[in-house]
Design a protein around this motif. Structure first.
Motif, short mmCIF file in Angstrom:
data_model
loop_
_atom_site.label_atom_id
_atom_site.label_comp_id
_atom_site.label_asym_id
_atom_site.label_seq_id
_atom_site.Cartn_x
_atom_site.Cartn_y
_atom_site.Cartn_z
N PRO A 114 6.65 5.82 1.34
CA PRO A 114 6.32 7.10 0.72
C PRO A 114 4.83 7.47 0.70
O PRO A 114 4.49 8.58 0.29
N SER A 115 3.94 6.60 1.13
CA SER A 115 2.51 6.91 1.12
C SER A 115 2.13 7.70 2.36
O SER A 115 2.57 7.37 3.47
N SER A 116 1.27 8.69 2.20
CA SER A 116 0.79 9.44 3.35
C SER A 116 -0.46 8.80 3.96
O SER A 116 -0.92 9.24 5.01
N HIS A 159 0.80 -1.23 0.00
CA HIS A 159 0.00 0.00 0.00
C HIS A 159 0.83 1.28 0.00
O HIS A 159 0.27 2.36 -0.17
N GLY A 160 2.12 1.17 0.22
CA GLY A 160 2.93 2.37 0.45
C GLY A 160 3.83 2.79 -0.67
O GLY A 160 4.76 3.56 -0.46
N GLY A 161 3.63 2.29 -1.86
CA GLY A 161 4.43 2.76 -2.97
C GLY A 161 5.60 1.87 -3.33
O GLY A 161 6.37 2.19 -4.24
N GLY A 162 5.77 0.76 -2.64
CA GLY A 162 6.77 -0.23 -3.06
C GLY A 162 8.15 -0.08 -2.47
O GLY A 162 9.00 -0.92 -2.73
N THR A 163 8.41 0.94 -1.68
CA THR A 163 9.71 1.06 -1.02
C THR A 163 9.47 1.26 0.47
O THR A 163 8.42 1.72 0.89
#
Length: 126
Positions: free
Chosen positions: A77-79, A54-58
């Motif tokens: 990197p996800s808010s 869910h958070g952008g892959g890193t």
């Protein structure tokens, strides 16, 4: 200890679990018992899986030990903060991780980063 991975690594979650076990095995005074280690590894696994899904892959894994606690944190990197939802026990699409982490941890937090993204953290008994 800090370690950064991205989704291109098919073994990212396994690497995070291995990193956590190695970190815990290196601790002295007091050493970590197997139940505490299993709890920390499970929390890391949940956080990293969610960061990848869910958070952008890193993600960046951060581990710290104190006399009575272990801090586990994963930045991504996800808010978007984790949310409670009804677990999907039929299709297996999730919903069990965040409630489980909250039951296992002394405290949890989600902190938005000024530069973007967030950190999900758990304070575990040592």
């Amino acid at each position: 200890m800090r370690r950064r991975h991205d989704i291109r690594s098919a073994t990212a979650v396994a690497d995070a679990r291995d990193t956590t076990r190695a970190f815990l095995e290196a601790l002295r005074q007091p050493t970590i018992d197997s139940e505490t280690a299993d709890t920390a590894v499970l929390v890391v696994s949940e956080f990293v899986t969610n960061a990848l899904r869910h958070g952008g892959g890193t993600y960046t894994l951060r581990l710290a030990a104190h006399p009575d606690t272990i801090d586990v944190a994963v930045d991504d990197p996800s808010s978007q903060a984790p949310r409670r939802r009804t677990p999907d026990l039929i299709d297996g699409t999730g919903g069990c991780g965040w409630p489980m982490v909250n039951r296992l941890a002394r405290a949890t937090a989600v902190t938005r980063r000024p530069s973007g993204g967030k950190a999900a953290s758990a304070l575990l008994n040592r």
